[in-house]
Motif scaffolding. Structure first.
Motif, PDB file in Angstrom:
ATOM      1  N   ARG A  13       2.316  10.924  -7.947  1.00  0.00           N
ATOM      2  CA  ARG A  13       2.208  11.854  -9.056  1.00  0.00           C
ATOM      3  C   ARG A  13       2.319  11.135 -10.409  1.00  0.00           C
ATOM      4  O   ARG A  13       1.544  11.390 -11.321  1.00  0.00           O
ATOM      5  N   ILE A  52       8.047   8.614  -0.225  1.00  0.00           N
ATOM      6  CA  ILE A  52       8.977   8.790   0.894  1.00  0.00           C
ATOM      7  C   ILE A  52       9.997   7.657   0.982  1.00  0.00           C
ATOM      8  O   ILE A  52      10.918   7.699   1.784  1.00  0.00           O
ATOM      9  N   GLU A 110      -6.387   0.742  -1.256  1.00  0.00           N
ATOM     10  CA  GLU A 110      -6.303   1.367   0.065  1.00  0.00           C
ATOM     11  C   GLU A 110      -7.567   2.131   0.425  1.00  0.00           C
ATOM     12  O   GLU A 110      -7.928   2.218   1.610  1.00  0.00           O
ATOM     13  N   VAL A 111      -8.213   2.741  -0.579  1.00  0.00           N
ATOM     14  CA  VAL A 111      -9.382   3.572  -0.280  1.00  0.00           C
ATOM     15  C   VAL A 111     -10.650   2.736  -0.278  1.00  0.00           C
ATOM     16  O   VAL A 111     -11.463   2.797   0.650  1.00  0.00           O
ATOM     17  N   GLU A 125      10.013   4.895   2.301  1.00  0.00           N
ATOM     18  CA  GLU A 125      10.141   4.333   3.647  1.00  0.00           C
ATOM     19  C   GLU A 125       8.763   3.825   4.072  1.00  0.00           C
ATOM     20  O   GLU A 125       7.760   4.198   3.478  1.00  0.00           O
ATOM     21  N   SER A 178       0.838  -1.202   0.000  1.00  0.00           N
ATOM     22  CA  SER A 178       0.000   0.000   0.000  1.00  0.00           C
ATOM     23  C   SER A 178       0.870   1.248   0.000  1.00  0.00           C
ATOM     24  O   SER A 178       2.048   1.219   0.325  1.00  0.00           O
ATOM     25  N   ASP A 179       0.248   2.354  -0.396  1.00  0.00           N
ATOM     26  CA  ASP A 179       1.030   3.536  -0.764  1.00  0.00           C
ATOM     27  C   ASP A 179       0.184   4.774  -0.531  1.00  0.00           C
ATOM     28  O   ASP A 179      -0.933   4.693  -0.018  1.00  0.00           O
ATOM     29  N   ARG A 180       0.768   5.907  -0.866  1.00  0.00           N
ATOM     30  CA  ARG A 180       0.014   7.163  -0.907  1.00  0.00           C
ATOM     31  C   ARG A 180      -0.162   7.552  -2.380  1.00  0.00           C
ATOM     32  O   ARG A 180       0.479   6.955  -3.242  1.00  0.00           O
ATOM     33  N   PRO A 181      -0.988   8.569  -2.673  1.00  0.00           N
ATOM     34  CA  PRO A 181      -1.158   8.970  -4.082  1.00  0.00           C
ATOM     35  C   PRO A 181       0.191   9.293  -4.735  1.00  0.00           C
ATOM     36  O   PRO A 181       1.039   9.946  -4.127  1.00  0.00           O
TER      37      PRO A 181
END
Lengths: 411, 411
Positions: free
Chosen positions: B20, B352, B379-380, B354, B15-18
């Motif tokens: 670009r 990041i 994730e959402v 990490e 899993s990750d964040r948005p």
């Protein structure tokens, strides 16, 4: 770019239960709030129990939780936090009280618990600080004015305990109560004695003070009695900066919130016209927060008015104030490098005019958050958000993780 | 028929964040994953904090939690788990370290922390095991090769403590550090002395070893220094079978995950071509898991590659590998009598590079689960699922209940 700063905007008492006057909607559901809705649409939403499900939070315990300080470990009563908020420098071990100037009649009964909502008590407070002498008990004290009729007292000296009752009868027409220790420990007995003596000496000073002679001449109730409550011993709070690696400011009209901020080492930034009521200077507070974010990585901004309207049971006024808040938030929509968190500290349903344990809505907005499908900021819609249902104590860890200041646990 | 077996498929760092590069989607959101989507559609979904909200997990603490072992009670550092993963039989009380073969120059500075990513250290490791002698200190040791340039060391003997620093300067161009005890307890001083002596004697053996002479002749950096870190004392882990009443296997390329599995008594099943990278033998691992389920009631299957791509910041490669994982899962779609759980161990946002504390998606699939409306594994979307937001420590109890192996609490 990953956010590096946090603005925690606490809309005090914002959330509610369905209101008859609003056709069964909450004030937040009924309000037109395009800014908050946009923040919700772009952010990740949820609902939050600031303490735990079913636990009705005070403003003190909820704000401590929101700052990541477990009130079950560090909360020692409201008095010391109010005293800090009034500007008394509280050291661990000092005993703090909040208080009111009140009016007592010649019959020895409390006629007005707020002394006609007297506005300025600076002269009276100074006279008491100068004139009262507790040295016979080995006790020194600091007495400070708060907002309006409010004040705060701190006692220091060896062998003082925090377990004493209040002298506030809570109802007009009754005589003030005696301060009583709630244990048989000599420390608590000594504090009760100091309070009794303090209130007795203060009453003599107040009775003959020119301010009260003038009030009587104008037909206003004299401020001739002090009611003290919320006794607590000042605890030890790990400083915010040591705990989280970032420093911060607090912007709030409520002395309690200022005191909590100071307890953890946030700098209080005063704002002209910030009153804690629905008439407060919202634009000034928002502008101050934006300015602080240029030199700090954390700002706690508390807006109190919705809670006041709720305690008065005024759902329509609450809705109107929420709409005023919303218009004031425009400068926050395009903050750079900032994680914006908007939430309540507790619900204050107009129907019960008191805090309730209903969870509060919360939104986290900024680079890196997982935008969910919620596009409305209210108590019900936020429950469908990507945060799920969280606890107040989780908020700071989540925020610190999003600005990459969280420590890894394990390898 | 009620499921009687559990396959726990951990997609490491999935899993990750948005991102670009992916138009603001996460790699999981952007990926075409018909198998995972079908599992989500047929199963019950949720999001999970493997430790707790806002706590950034290591791979060790998260896997312990997922197996139902509270890391706050049983985690004692990464070293002993890595040592177990490398094949050292760790007994409670032994001190474990993870380590690297590195290159030190004639100027005493570390030139390459991974000795040119040397691939096979079996001969060097054996020479050190034979040649180093710590008997003067009353210490015996086991030294084992890990994957590539990695290795693990275990010390045993009376009076050894785990609180010592690493000799790894973490940056090339600096001299190795000294091992130092972080307390003034004699046990920790003795461990620091044993480490210093071990590394000193090993360096002498490595310097003149034929493998390094050949490397120098080929212009490759010699593996002439050992860097040790992650010191920890081996703790006591209640065996999985005793705790849950079922036995299990672990399939993983990462020695850490193998070590955690072995710590709780899972049998490690090696798979040819399983590398822990995005080039791993996915089909081989899935086939091995299906085979193991014929003789075991629990299998932990870890697929590591997405985490590696994330640490390198490669969102597109991560998305591609997720799609490769998805294609490999076809044999799992019609497993009989098996509860299939798919989840992450932590998020590893490419932005990041990490681990982060953002919750991971989780789906539980199999007879008896309450299928919800979620039909997409990301994730959402999983946040809208029937599991809500759960903790990693809750996963095994939930799974055991679904295979009817949970004990009743009360009557």
């Amino acid at each position: 770019m990953t956010a590096s700063k946090i603005l925690l905007l606490v809309l005090d008492g914002i959330s509610d239960r369905p209101c008859r006057e609003l056709g069964g909607l909450t004030p937040l559901q009924a309000a037109e709030i395009p800014c908050l809705d946009r923040i919700a649409a772009e952010g990740v939403c949820g609902i939050m129990d600031t303490i735990a499900p079913g636990i009705r939070p005070g403003s003190d315990t909820s704000h401590l939780s929101l700052l990541g300080y477990d009130p079950r470990q560090c909360y020692t009563g409201r008095g010391p936090l109010e005293a800090l908020g009034c500007g008394i420098r509280m050291e661990p071990g000092m005993i703090g009280f909040r208080g009111n100037f009140a009016t007592i009649g010649e019959d020895g009964r409390v006629r007005d618990r707020r002394a006609g909502r007297i506005q300025n008590t600076a002269e009276l407070t100074a006279a008491i600080q100068r004139g009262v002498d507790l040295s016979r008990l080995g006790v020194t004290f600091h007495f400070c004015p708060g907002a309006g009729h409010r004040a705060a007292l701190a006692l220091s000296g060896s062998g003082l305990g925090p377990n004493v009752t209040s002298n506030d009868p809570k109802k007009e027409g009754l005589p003030p109560l005696e301060f009583r220790p709630t244990t048989d420990r000599p420390e608590d007995m000594k504090t009760a004695e100091a309070c009794t003596e303090f209130v007795r000496q203060a009453a003599r000073i107040l009775e003959s003070h020119p301010v009260n002679r003038q009030r009587r001449a104008r037909g206003e109730p004299p401020a001739n009695l002090l009611l003290l409550r919320g006794a607590g011993v000042m605890g030890h709070f790990e400083p915010f900066e040591a705990r989280y690696g970032i420093s911060g400011s607090v912007i709030a009209a409520a002395t309690l919130v200022v005191g909590i901020g100071r307890a953890v080492g946030l700098e209080h930034i005063p704002v002209e016209g910030a009153t804690g009521s629905t008439k407060t200077n919202l634009n000034g507070k928002i502008a101050a927060a934006v300015r602080e974010l240029e030199r700090r990585r954390f700002v706690l901004l508390n807006i109190k008015g919705a809670d006041e309207a709720s305690h008065d049971g005024k759902a329509l006024e609450k809705k109107g104030f929420i709409e005023r808040i919303d218009r004031s938030l425009i400068p926050l929509l395009d903050l750079e490098e900032t994680l914006l968190i908007v939430c309540g500290d507790h619900s204050t349903p107009c129907s019960i005019r008191e805090h309730s344990a209903d969870p509060v809505p919360v939104v986290i907005h900024g680079e890196g958050v997982r935008t969910d499908r919620v596009d409305r900021f209210d108590e019900v819609t936020c429950a469908y958000g990507g945060l799920g249902r969280i606890r107040g104590l989780s908020l700071m860890p989540i925020a610190l993780d999003l600005i990459n200041m969280a420590q890894k646990y394990g390898a």
